[in-house]
Write a protein that holds these residues in place. Structure first.
Motif, PDB file in Angstrom:
ATOM      1  N   VAL A 113       0.836  -1.364   0.081  1.00 18.34           N
ATOM      2  CA  VAL A 113      -0.073  -0.192  -0.159  1.00 18.34           C
ATOM      3  C   VAL A 113       0.908   1.312   0.061  1.00 18.34           C
ATOM      4  O   VAL A 113       1.732   1.493   0.808  1.00 18.34           O
ATOM      5  CB  VAL A 113      -0.770  -0.077   1.281  1.00 18.34           C
ATOM      6  CG1 VAL A 113      -1.429   1.300   1.414  1.00 18.34           C
ATOM      7  CG2 VAL A 113      -1.861  -1.251   1.215  1.00 18.34           C
ATOM      8  N   ASN A 114       0.844   2.254  -1.057  1.00 15.41           N
ATOM      9  CA  ASN A 114       1.571   3.293  -1.050  1.00 15.41           C
ATOM     10  C   ASN A 114       0.823   4.322  -0.433  1.00 15.41           C
ATOM     11  O   ASN A 114       1.644   5.484   0.135  1.00 15.41           O
ATOM     12  CB  ASN A 114       1.724   3.602  -2.453  1.00 15.41           C
ATOM     13  CG  ASN A 114       2.619   2.529  -3.378  1.00 15.41           C
ATOM     14  OD1 ASN A 114       3.545   2.055  -2.786  1.00 15.41           O
ATOM     15  ND2 ASN A 114       2.049   2.284  -4.469  1.00 15.41           N
ATOM     16  N   GLY A 118      -7.264   4.991  -0.723  1.00 15.14           N
ATOM     17  CA  GLY A 118      -7.500   4.511  -2.086  1.00 15.14           C
ATOM     18  C   GLY A 118      -8.098   5.388  -3.017  1.00 15.14           C
ATOM     19  O   GLY A 118      -8.977   6.080  -2.726  1.00 15.14           O
ATOM     20  N   ARG A 119      -7.613   5.721  -4.209  1.00  7.99           N
ATOM     21  CA  ARG A 119      -8.311   6.342  -5.185  1.00  7.99           C
ATOM     22  C   ARG A 119      -9.226   5.904  -6.318  1.00  7.99           C
ATOM     23  O   ARG A 119      -9.532   6.399  -7.228  1.00  7.99           O
ATOM     24  CB  ARG A 119      -7.116   7.261  -5.981  1.00  7.99           C
ATOM     25  CG  ARG A 119      -6.326   8.181  -4.728  1.00  7.99           C
ATOM     26  CD  ARG A 119      -5.134   8.664  -5.440  1.00  7.99           C
ATOM     27  NE  ARG A 119      -4.112   7.579  -5.624  1.00  7.99           N
ATOM     28  CZ  ARG A 119      -3.308   7.469  -6.580  1.00  7.99           C
ATOM     29  NH1 ARG A 119      -3.007   8.548  -7.429  1.00  7.99           N
ATOM     30  NH2 ARG A 119      -2.457   6.646  -6.799  1.00  7.99           N
ATOM     31  N   LYS A 122      -9.920  -0.664  -6.602  1.00  2.39           N
ATOM     32  CA  LYS A 122      -8.890  -1.771  -6.229  1.00  2.39           C
ATOM     33  C   LYS A 122      -8.021  -1.165  -5.329  1.00  2.39           C
ATOM     34  O   LYS A 122      -7.587  -1.843  -4.356  1.00  2.39           O
ATOM     35  CB  LYS A 122      -8.045  -2.125  -7.570  1.00  2.39           C
ATOM     36  CG  LYS A 122      -8.753  -2.852  -8.452  1.00  2.39           C
ATOM     37  CD  LYS A 122      -8.098  -3.179  -9.717  1.00  2.39           C
ATOM     38  CE  LYS A 122      -8.774  -4.398 -10.546  1.00  2.39           C
ATOM     39  NZ  LYS A 122      -8.154  -4.334 -11.866  1.00  2.39           N
ATOM     40  N   GLU A 123      -7.538   0.091  -5.294  1.00  5.10           N
ATOM     41  CA  GLU A 123      -6.751   0.825  -4.303  1.00  5.10           C
ATOM     42  C   GLU A 123      -7.084   0.944  -3.077  1.00  5.10           C
ATOM     43  O   GLU A 123      -6.630   0.477  -1.766  1.00  5.10           O
ATOM     44  CB  GLU A 123      -6.269   2.057  -4.651  1.00  5.10           C
ATOM     45  CG  GLU A 123      -5.086   2.243  -5.995  1.00  5.10           C
ATOM     46  CD  GLU A 123      -4.522   3.638  -6.083  1.00  5.10           C
ATOM     47  OE1 GLU A 123      -5.118   4.662  -5.381  1.00  5.10           O
ATOM     48  OE2 GLU A 123      -4.235   3.659  -6.971  1.00  5.10           O
ATOM     49  N   SER A 124      -8.466   1.041  -2.956  1.00  4.37           N
ATOM     50  CA  SER A 124      -9.350   0.957  -1.800  1.00  4.37           C
ATOM     51  C   SER A 124      -9.608  -0.444  -1.201  1.00  4.37           C
ATOM     52  O   SER A 124      -9.066  -0.280   0.217  1.00  4.37           O
ATOM     53  CB  SER A 124     -10.741   1.659  -2.040  1.00  4.37           C
ATOM     54  OG  SER A 124     -10.539   2.946  -2.414  1.00  4.37           O
ATOM     55  N   ASN A 126      -7.373  -2.939  -1.621  1.00  2.82           N
ATOM     56  CA  ASN A 126      -6.028  -3.230  -1.159  1.00  2.82           C
ATOM     57  C   ASN A 126      -5.581  -2.519   0.080  1.00  2.82           C
ATOM     58  O   ASN A 126      -4.923  -3.118   1.106  1.00  2.82           O
ATOM     59  CB  ASN A 126      -4.857  -2.959  -2.260  1.00  2.82           C
ATOM     60  CG  ASN A 126      -3.633  -3.766  -1.818  1.00  2.82           C
ATOM     61  OD1 ASN A 126      -3.473  -4.712  -1.739  1.00  2.82           O
ATOM     62  ND2 ASN A 126      -2.477  -2.787  -1.723  1.00  2.82           N
ATOM     63  N   SER A 127      -6.019  -1.405   0.323  1.00  2.00           N
ATOM     64  CA  SER A 127      -5.684  -0.486   1.617  1.00  2.00           C
ATOM     65  C   SER A 127      -6.462  -0.949   2.582  1.00  2.00           C
ATOM     66  O   SER A 127      -5.895  -1.077   3.736  1.00  2.00           O
ATOM     67  CB  SER A 127      -5.939   0.859   1.443  1.00  2.00           C
ATOM     68  OG  SER A 127      -5.918   1.916   2.540  1.00  2.00           O
TER      69      SER A 127
END
Length: 192
Positions: A113-114, A118-119, A122-124, A126-127
């Motif tokens: 997680v960077n 999450g934007r 998928k990012e949300s 993963n976060s």
């Protein structure tokens, strides 16, 4: 090794006729006192992990965290008394459940997680999963540290390498700790 897999008694008896066999169960002699309220329900994998903890960190308060299919937390105190722990879903299981129990969420694989924000979906996801697991583990470690001084923490299991980079707590990362515990059980029972 899974504590939910079973071998038939007939097959086990055949194997015991062919070779010296140590069957790991709640009845196996181990170098700790099991204070679990339901000792026969404690999985063989967790027993082996506790033995690894007692063997490598004698007379230490030790929390063993196995990050695999499930995340298990097992605590043994400085008197070699196993007090219990906790079980929660592992990373893959969390991603699988998001996909399975919702209509539109994709099946994802873990990724670093960077940003905790999450934007996109998928990012949300993963976060949520990765940060959730990291915060859970750090939170459980902090709970134990408040109650037990000089806590030694061991992280093991399939997600050891992935998680060890992200945890804030000081830990020993030992991917094959279960095998170490199994070996110690064999040695302990040969000596008896």
């Amino acid at each position: 090794m899974s504590s939910v897999s079973f071998i038939s008694e007939k097959t086990l008896n055949k194997l015991q006729d062919l070779m010296q066999l140590t069957v790991l169960s709640s009845a196996t002699k181990v170098p700790f006192v099991n204070l679990y309220k339901t000792p026969t329900t404690l999985g063989a994998d967790r027993i082996a992990l506790v033995v690894g903890g007692v063997d490598e960190f004698p007379e230490k308060n030790t929390l063993i965290i196995d990050a695999g299919t499930c995340i298990t937390f097992d605590f043994v105190n400085s008197k070699s008394e196993y007090l219990g722990g906790a079980i929660s879903p592992g990373i893959k299981m969390r991603f699988d459940s998001l996909n399975h129990f919702t209509a539109n969420l994709p099946l994802l694989q873990k990724d670093e997680v960077n940003s905790f924000i999450g934007r996109n979906t998928k990012e949300s996801m993963n976060s949520g999963v990765v940060n959730g697991v990291v915060q859970e583990i750090d939170g459980v470690i902090n709970q134990y540290k408040k109650k037990y001084m000089d806590l030694t923490v061991v992280l093991t299991g399939g997600d050891t390498k992935f998680l060890s980079k992200q945890l804030k707590s000081s830990i020993f990362a030992k991917k094959n700790f279960l095998l170490q515990g199994l070996n110690r059980i064999l040695i302990f029972n040969i000596d008896k």
